[in-house]
Design a protein around this motif. Structure first.
Motif, PDB file in Angstrom:
ATOM      1  N   SER A  30       0.302  -0.694   0.055  1.00 50.45           N
ATOM      2  CA  SER A  30       0.018  -0.215   0.151  1.00 50.45           C
ATOM      3  C   SER A  30       0.759   0.996  -0.601  1.00 50.45           C
ATOM      4  CB  SER A  30      -1.062  -0.446   1.011  1.00 50.45           C
ATOM      5  OG  SER A  30      -1.732  -0.914   1.365  1.00 50.45           O
ATOM      6  N   TRP A  31      -0.119   2.223   0.091  1.00 48.40           N
ATOM      7  CA  TRP A  31       0.792   3.714  -0.043  1.00 48.40           C
ATOM      8  C   TRP A  31       1.707   3.570  -1.357  1.00 48.40           C
ATOM      9  CZ3 TRP A  31      -0.265   1.042   4.709  1.00 48.40           C
ATOM     10  CH2 TRP A  31      -0.320   1.975   5.458  1.00 48.40           C
ATOM     11  N   PRO A  32       1.591   3.183  -2.328  1.00 51.04           N
ATOM     12  CA  PRO A  32       2.360   3.407  -3.294  1.00 51.04           C
ATOM     13  C   PRO A  32       3.466   3.993  -3.913  1.00 51.04           C
ATOM     14  CG  PRO A  32       0.057   3.491  -3.684  1.00 51.04           C
ATOM     15  CD  PRO A  32      -0.254   3.426  -2.718  1.00 51.04           C
ATOM     16  N   ASP A  74       7.631   1.479  -6.422  1.00 47.71           N
ATOM     17  CA  ASP A  74       7.329  -0.053  -6.592  1.00 47.71           C
ATOM     18  C   ASP A  74       6.798  -0.906  -8.206  1.00 47.71           C
ATOM     19  OD1 ASP A  74       7.773   0.281  -3.636  1.00 47.71           O
ATOM     20  OD2 ASP A  74       5.639   0.004  -3.325  1.00 47.71           O
ATOM     21  N   ASN A  75       6.456   0.105  -8.315  1.00 43.87           N
ATOM     22  CA  ASN A  75       6.091  -0.481  -9.698  1.00 43.87           C
ATOM     23  C   ASN A  75       6.835  -0.543 -11.133  1.00 43.87           C
ATOM     24  OD1 ASN A  75       6.384   2.317 -10.755  1.00 43.87           O
ATOM     25  ND2 ASN A  75       4.044   2.526 -11.157  1.00 43.87           N
ATOM     26  N   GLY A  76       7.920  -0.179 -10.315  1.00 42.23           N
ATOM     27  CA  GLY A  76       8.833  -0.217 -11.471  1.00 42.23           C
ATOM     28  C   GLY A  76       9.698   1.291 -11.978  1.00 42.23           C
ATOM     29  N   VAL A  77       8.722   2.027 -11.722  1.00 43.56           N
ATOM     30  CA  VAL A  77       8.764   3.787 -12.424  1.00 43.56           C
ATOM     31  C   VAL A  77      10.568   4.350 -11.485  1.00 43.56           C
ATOM     32  CG1 VAL A  77       8.001   5.769 -13.052  1.00 43.56           C
ATOM     33  CG2 VAL A  77       7.031   3.551 -13.176  1.00 43.56           C
ATOM     34  N   THR A  78      11.054   4.635 -12.437  1.00 40.49           N
ATOM     35  CA  THR A  78      12.622   5.557 -11.421  1.00 40.49           C
ATOM     36  C   THR A  78      12.552   7.177 -12.414  1.00 40.49           C
ATOM     37  OG1 THR A  78      14.160   4.956 -13.538  1.00 40.49           O
ATOM     38  CG2 THR A  78      13.657   3.155 -11.396  1.00 40.49           C
ATOM     39  N   ALA A  79      13.365   7.637 -11.656  1.00 38.06           N
ATOM     40  CA  ALA A  79      13.464   8.971 -12.112  1.00 38.06           C
ATOM     41  C   ALA A  79      14.873   9.712 -11.407  1.00 38.06           C
ATOM     42  CB  ALA A  79      11.648   9.811 -11.687  1.00 38.06           C
ATOM     43  N   ASN A  99      10.118  15.084 -15.336  1.00 35.63           N
ATOM     44  CA  ASN A  99       8.880  13.677 -16.050  1.00 35.63           C
ATOM     45  C   ASN A  99       7.549  14.141 -15.269  1.00 35.63           C
ATOM     46  OD1 ASN A  99      11.191  12.857 -14.686  1.00 35.63           O
ATOM     47  ND2 ASN A  99      10.010  10.676 -15.103  1.00 35.63           N
ATOM     48  N   VAL A 100       7.152  13.402 -15.883  1.00 34.94           N
ATOM     49  CA  VAL A 100       5.760  13.167 -14.583  1.00 34.94           C
ATOM     50  C   VAL A 100       5.147  11.910 -13.773  1.00 34.94           C
ATOM     51  CG1 VAL A 100       3.088  12.958 -14.641  1.00 34.94           C
ATOM     52  CG2 VAL A 100       3.932  14.097 -16.128  1.00 34.94           C
ATOM     53  N   LEU A 101       5.460  11.802 -12.573  1.00 34.61           N
ATOM     54  CA  LEU A 101       5.771  10.769 -11.721  1.00 34.61           C
ATOM     55  C   LEU A 101       4.317  10.364 -11.440  1.00 34.61           C
ATOM     56  CD1 LEU A 101       7.083  12.818  -8.797  1.00 34.61           C
ATOM     57  CD2 LEU A 101       8.498  11.704 -10.057  1.00 34.61           C
ATOM     58  N   PRO A 102       4.581   8.893 -11.694  1.00 37.43           N
ATOM     59  CA  PRO A 102       3.314   8.295 -12.300  1.00 37.43           C
ATOM     60  C   PRO A 102       2.113   8.068 -10.595  1.00 37.43           C
ATOM     61  CG  PRO A 102       4.761   6.540 -10.997  1.00 37.43           C
ATOM     62  CD  PRO A 102       6.052   8.592 -11.348  1.00 37.43           C
ATOM     63  N   GLY A 103       2.323   8.776  -9.339  1.00 35.43           N
ATOM     64  CA  GLY A 103       0.776   9.173  -9.049  1.00 35.43           C
ATOM     65  C   GLY A 103       1.544   9.995  -8.060  1.00 35.43           C
TER      66      GLY A 103
END
Length: 403
Positions: A30-32, A74-79, A99-103
Motif C-alpha cells: 500500500s501507499w504506492p 514499487d511499480n518499477g518507475v524510476t526518475a 518527467n511526470v511521476l506515476p502518482g
C-alpha cells in the motif's frame, strides 16, 4: 521535558548517521507513492513521498550534499531529479523531477490533533524481540508500515540539523507507556534504520493523506535508547509548512464539476478524474452538425485558490481505442470571453499525460470568482477500424503557482 535523539540519513552531516524506518512493522504494498530515494549517481538508501505530478517531499538531511536525487517506485518507475529545494532552516526538502511521476499522495494540510492515530511507512530496518530487548535487522529495501499515536508536539532545534515542528510518539509495549497515552495501539511501531524522509499518514476522505515526514528516534531523559520500548520518534508536521511549499511547488486543484458538450458518456464519473488509478471517464462519439465540431467534447471546471497565479498548468491523462484520435484541450480566457486552443496531440492506446503550462498572464484564465474552465475534445483524424472508437480520461488537474 527533555529529549535525546539520533537523527538518521546516510548523507546527513553532524550527528546524523543512518535513515529511519519501521520496527517491527508489517511488509506492505500500500501507499504506492512512497518511494525509495538516494543520491545520483549512487544507490537508494532512504525514503520519500511523492506529493505532486513532479514533486517529492523528504527530509533535508536525506538530500544534504547532493546535487541530484534518484527515486524508485514499487511499480518499477524510476526518475532523476532536476532541482532540490531544501528548507532554509528546518529538516524538510522538496525535490523536483522533469518527467511526470506515476502518482502521488495528497497532503493533509489541516493540523492533526493530539491523540490522532497514524501510520508510518518506510523501506528501512525492521527488528527482532529477544524477550527483553529489540535489535535491528540492518536490512534496507522492504516497504513496511506500523502505527502509533500522536502524543506530543515539539518545536525547536534538537541538534544535528534536526530542526522543525514535530509529531512525537512513544514506542509502547511490554508494560511500558512513556507518555501515558493509553499504551500500544494495534500494529504499534517505531522508526528504525534507513527511512528518514518516509511518510506518516492518516486516512481522510477515504484516502491516505500525508501528515508528517519521518525524521528522528530518541528518548526521554533517563529513558531507554531507541528502539527499545519507552523510546520515542518524531515526524516533521507538514501542516506547518504550507506557505513554504506553496512558494516552490504549484498547488494541485482537483475538478469540481464536468458537463457534456457532445458525445456519449459510457463509463465513469467526476470521481474518475481525481487520480491516476485506471478508473476512467469514457466517451464515444456523438452527433455533430458541422465538420468543425469534435464528436467528443466535454468541459471540466474547478476553483483556483488565488485570482493572481504566477503560473497555471492543466494536465490530462488520457487514452483512446485508436492512435488515429486527436485530442484538443482548450482553456477559457475570461478577459477575452473566448476559448484558447492548446497544442493538439495524438492519442495513445495506453494512458499518457499532456501538460499545458501558462506563464504569460495566467490570471486571464481565472474568473473574478476563481473559476477555471477547460474543454477537452477528441475526433478521428485518420482511419479507425473499430467504430465507435472510445476516448478515455483517467485524470485531470490544475496546478496553480501561488503569488
Amino acid at each position: 521535558m527533555k529529549f535525546f535523539l539520533r537523527a538518521f540519513a546516510t548523507v546527513a552531516a553532524c550527528s546524523a548517521i543512518s535513515a529511519l524506518a519501521i520496527l517491527p512493522g508489517t511488509p506492505t504494498s500500500s501507499w504506492p507513492w512512497v518511494a525509495k530515494i538516494g543520491g545520483f549517481p549512487g544507490s537508494f538508501n532512504t525514503s520519500c513521498t511523492a506529493i505532486g505530478d513532479h514533486w517529492i517531499l523528504t527530509a533535508k538531511h536525506v538530500v544534504a550534499g547532493q546535487s541530484q536525487m534518484q527515486i524508485g517506485f514499487d511499480n518499477g518507475v524510476t526518475a532523476i531529479s532536476d532541482a532540490i529545494f531544501p528548507h532554509p532552516t528546518d529538516d524538510v526538502a522538496l525535490v523536483r523531477f522533469p518527467n511526470v511521476l506515476p502518482g502521488w499522495h495528497q497532503v493533509h494540510w489541516t493540523q492533526p490533533a493530539i491523540g490522532t492515530q497514524f501510520d508510518i511507512v518506510g523501506y528501512g530496518w525492521s527488528g527482532t524481540w529477544n524477550g527483553t530487548t529489540w535489535s535491528y535487522d540492518n536490512t534496507y529495501g522492504t516497504k513496511r508500515f506500523g502505527s502509533n499515536n500522536y502524543s506530543q508536539t515539539f518545536s525547536g532545534n534538537l541538534g544535528g540539523g534536526i530542526v522543525g515542528t514535530f509529531i512525537v510518539a512513544d514506542f509502547d509495549g511490554n508494560g511500558v507507556d512513556s507518555f501515558g497515552d493509553g499504551g500500544p495501539v494495534g500494529g504499534e511501531s517505531t522508526l528504525g534504520g534507513l527511512d528518514s524522509g518516509g511518510g506518516a499518514f492518516i486516512v481522510s476522505g477515504g484516502a491516505p493523506r500525508l501528515i508528517g515526514v519521518n525524521i528522528f528516534v530518541g528518548g526521554l531523559t533517563g529513558g531507554p535508547n531507541a528502539p527499545q520500548y519507552g523510546s520515542i520518534f518524531g515526524c516533521l508536521r507538514i501542516s506547518d509548512y504550507r506557505i513554504w511549499v506553496d512558494s516552490i511547488m504549484p498547488r494541485e486543484v482537483m475538478p469540481t464539476m464536468h458537463h457534456p458538450v457532445r458525445g456519449i458518456l459510457i463509463g465513469g464519473n467526476l470521481a474518475s478524474l481525481f487520480s491516476s488509478d485506471n478508473n476512467r471517464m469514457v466517451h464515444k462519439p456523438g452527433v455533430t452538425f458541422t465538420t468543425a465540431q469534435d464528436p467528443i467534447e466535454w468541459d471540466v471546471m474547478s476553483a483556483s485558490p488565488t485570482l493572481n497565479p504566477t503560473e497555471l498548468k492543466f494536465a490530462v491523462e488520457s487514452s483512446a481505442s485508436s492512435t488515429n484520435i486527436r485530442q484538443l484541450v482548450q482553456l477559457y480566457d475570461y478577459d477575452l470571453s473566448a476559448w484558447v486552443p492548446m497544442t493538439p496531440s495524438q492519442c495513445t492506446i495506453a494512458d499518457s499525460v499532456q501538460e499545458f503550462t501558462i506563464t504569460s498572464n495566467p490570471g486571464r484564465f481565472v474568473s473574478p470568482s476563481g473559476e477555471i474552465w477547460s474543454r477537452i475534445g477528441a475526433r478521428a483524424n485518420g482511419p479507425v477500424f473499430v467504430y465507435p472508437y472510445t476516448f478515455s480520461v483517467d485524470r485531470t488537474s490544475w496546478h496553480i503557482k501561488m503569488p
